[in-house]
Design a protein around this motif. Sequence first.
Motif, PDB file in Angstrom:
ATOM      1  N   PRO A  33      18.778  21.730  -3.299  1.00  0.00           N
ATOM      2  CA  PRO A  33      18.019  21.729  -2.053  1.00  0.00           C
ATOM      3  C   PRO A  33      18.033  20.412  -1.288  1.00  0.00           C
ATOM      4  N   PHE A  34      18.671  19.387  -1.841  1.00  0.00           N
ATOM      5  CA  PHE A  34      18.565  18.073  -1.224  1.00  0.00           C
ATOM      6  C   PHE A  34      19.819  17.741  -0.409  1.00  0.00           C
ATOM      7  N   LEU A  35      19.873  16.555   0.171  1.00  0.00           N
ATOM      8  CA  LEU A  35      20.935  16.245   1.124  1.00  0.00           C
ATOM      9  C   LEU A  35      22.317  16.454   0.530  1.00  0.00           C
TER      10      LEU A  35
ATOM     11  N   ARG B 140      13.123  21.729   8.210  1.00  0.00           N
ATOM     12  CA  ARG B 140      11.785  22.055   7.713  1.00  0.00           C
ATOM     13  C   ARG B 140      11.841  22.428   6.243  1.00  0.00           C
ATOM     14  N   GLN B 141      12.864  23.179   5.855  1.00  0.00           N
ATOM     15  CA  GLN B 141      13.023  23.541   4.442  1.00  0.00           C
ATOM     16  C   GLN B 141      13.341  22.313   3.604  1.00  0.00           C
ATOM     17  N   TYR B 142      14.224  21.458   4.104  1.00  0.00           N
ATOM     18  CA  TYR B 142      14.551  20.235   3.378  1.00  0.00           C
ATOM     19  C   TYR B 142      13.306  19.367   3.191  1.00  0.00           C
ATOM     20  N   MET B 143      12.528  19.211   4.249  1.00  0.00           N
ATOM     21  CA  MET B 143      11.305  18.416   4.155  1.00  0.00           C
ATOM     22  C   MET B 143      10.350  18.994   3.117  1.00  0.00           C
ATOM     23  N   SER B 144      10.216  20.302   3.105  1.00  0.00           N
ATOM     24  CA  SER B 144       9.344  20.949   2.134  1.00  0.00           C
ATOM     25  C   SER B 144       9.809  20.673   0.711  1.00  0.00           C
ATOM     26  N   ASP B 145      11.117  20.728   0.494  1.00  0.00           N
ATOM     27  CA  ASP B 145      11.650  20.462  -0.845  1.00  0.00           C
ATOM     28  C   ASP B 145      11.429  19.009  -1.248  1.00  0.00           C
ATOM     29  N   VAL B 146      11.595  18.080  -0.317  1.00  0.00           N
ATOM     30  CA  VAL B 146      11.345  16.670  -0.617  1.00  0.00           C
ATOM     31  C   VAL B 146       9.882  16.451  -0.977  1.00  0.00           C
ATOM     32  N   LEU B 147       8.993  17.027  -0.198  1.00  0.00           N
ATOM     33  CA  LEU B 147       7.557  16.831  -0.432  1.00  0.00           C
ATOM     34  C   LEU B 147       7.108  17.453  -1.754  1.00  0.00           C
ATOM     35  N   ARG B 148       7.840  18.469  -2.234  1.00  0.00           N
ATOM     36  CA  ARG B 148       7.511  19.086  -3.516  1.00  0.00           C
ATOM     37  C   ARG B 148       8.133  18.352  -4.703  1.00  0.00           C
ATOM     38  N   HIS B 149       9.075  17.446  -4.432  1.00  0.00           N
ATOM     39  CA  HIS B 149       9.661  16.703  -5.545  1.00  0.00           C
ATOM     40  C   HIS B 149       8.535  15.966  -6.267  1.00  0.00           C
ATOM     41  N   PRO B 150       8.497  16.034  -7.595  1.00  0.00           N
ATOM     42  CA  PRO B 150       7.345  15.464  -8.317  1.00  0.00           C
ATOM     43  C   PRO B 150       7.120  13.981  -8.063  1.00  0.00           C
TER      44      PRO B 150
ATOM     45  N   ASN C  19       0.829  -1.208   0.000  1.00  0.00           N
ATOM     46  CA  ASN C  19       0.000   0.000   0.000  1.00  0.00           C
ATOM     47  C   ASN C  19       0.863   1.258   0.000  1.00  0.00           C
ATOM     48  N   LYS C  20       0.520   2.207  -0.865  1.00  0.00           N
ATOM     49  CA  LYS C  20       1.287   3.449  -0.914  1.00  0.00           C
ATOM     50  C   LYS C  20       1.078   4.309   0.326  1.00  0.00           C
ATOM     51  N   ALA C  21      -0.040   4.143   0.995  1.00  0.00           N
ATOM     52  CA  ALA C  21      -0.273   4.916   2.213  1.00  0.00           C
ATOM     53  C   ALA C  21       0.680   4.519   3.334  1.00  0.00           C
ATOM     54  N   TYR C  22       1.091   3.249   3.367  1.00  0.00           N
ATOM     55  CA  TYR C  22       1.786   2.724   4.537  1.00  0.00           C
ATOM     56  C   TYR C  22       3.180   2.160   4.286  1.00  0.00           C
ATOM     57  N   SER C  23       3.488   1.722   3.091  1.00  0.00           N
ATOM     58  CA  SER C  23       4.691   0.925   2.864  1.00  0.00           C
ATOM     59  C   SER C  23       5.891   1.799   2.509  1.00  0.00           C
ATOM     60  N   SER C  24       6.694   2.096   3.516  1.00  0.00           N
ATOM     61  CA  SER C  24       7.855   2.957   3.304  1.00  0.00           C
ATOM     62  C   SER C  24       8.894   2.297   2.406  1.00  0.00           C
TER      63      SER C  24
ATOM     64  N   ALA D  99      20.144   8.857  -1.366  1.00  0.00           N
ATOM     65  CA  ALA D  99      20.001   9.192   0.054  1.00  0.00           C
ATOM     66  C   ALA D  99      18.648   9.843   0.316  1.00  0.00           C
ATOM     67  N   ASP D 100      18.224  10.748  -0.553  1.00  0.00           N
ATOM     68  CA  ASP D 100      16.912  11.379  -0.400  1.00  0.00           C
ATOM     69  C   ASP D 100      15.790  10.347  -0.570  1.00  0.00           C
ATOM     70  N   MET D 101      15.974   9.412  -1.506  1.00  0.00           N
ATOM     71  CA  MET D 101      14.965   8.365  -1.682  1.00  0.00           C
ATOM     72  C   MET D 101      14.822   7.530  -0.415  1.00  0.00           C
ATOM     73  N   MET D 102      15.926   7.236   0.228  1.00  0.00           N
ATOM     74  CA  MET D 102      15.880   6.423   1.437  1.00  0.00           C
ATOM     75  C   MET D 102      15.247   7.164   2.606  1.00  0.00           C
ATOM     76  N   TYR D 103      15.429   8.488   2.665  1.00  0.00           N
ATOM     77  CA  TYR D 103      14.910   9.257   3.798  1.00  0.00           C
ATOM     78  C   TYR D 103      13.558   9.910   3.511  1.00  0.00           C
ATOM     79  N   ALA D 104      13.070   9.825   2.272  1.00  0.00           N
ATOM     80  CA  ALA D 104      11.781  10.440   1.962  1.00  0.00           C
ATOM     81  C   ALA D 104      10.647   9.916   2.850  1.00  0.00           C
ATOM     82  N   PRO D 105      10.563   8.601   3.129  1.00  0.00           N
ATOM     83  CA  PRO D 105       9.508   8.158   4.045  1.00  0.00           C
ATOM     84  C   PRO D 105       9.658   8.711   5.461  1.00  0.00           C
TER      85      PRO D 105
END
Length: 223
Positions: A155-157, A187-197, A8-13, A164-170
């Motif tokens: 803007p990423f790690l 907080r800025q890093y998290m915002s940039d990750v969440l905006r990644h398409p 499930n995309k909602a839960y499976s990191s 590394a960003d893929m591993m920490y995105a969840p």
Amino acid sequence: MLKLILGNKAYSSWSMRGWLALKASELEFEELVVPLYNDTWDERREGDEFAPSSGKVPLLWHDDLVVWDSLAIIEYCADLTERGRYWPEDIAARAMARSMAAEMHSGFAALRRECPMNVRQNVPMPDLSDETIADINRILQLWAQARARFGSGGPFLFGQWSAADMMYAPVVTRFLTYSIPVPPFARQYMSDVLRHPHVAGWIETAQDEPWVIEQYEAGQGTA
């Protein structure tokens, strides 16, 4: 043909990490979402398509070749395409990125146990154990070191989007779900990750899933 089997995309990191790896490759792939722990889960995970991973997701089939485990899928995608899509060019940055990815892969059990991934929720911060707080502080320390040493190029790690960003995105989604307080740089890093398409696309699709796993809705268990 590439076929990625996901939970499930909602839960499976871990599924999210494998899926982000495939998206970064820009290769065409089929995705199959198999609902975790529903009535047919035990039967399905004993089938041939799950056999190589002992019933775990994500699982990547490439014709008759099979790759399981998110970090292995990242490395396979790097082999198929360009390693620069996944790891920094600079040898010191690449060594740190790999170390951070490996630590995420093998560590932070308390955080995963107490704050299971659920990209459809946002709740007040729960009472957390000392072990989980230590996990959070360690992650923030790693993020700060990567950004300070190697993050000047974006803007990423490590500046540009990487494994590394893929591993920490969840983890980013977990911090958001459980209202974990973080310093301004994080907080800025998290915002940039969440905006990644790719991340935004995963979260958007998860909103429409019909399945609910009560133990994750209650904030118990790992995913």
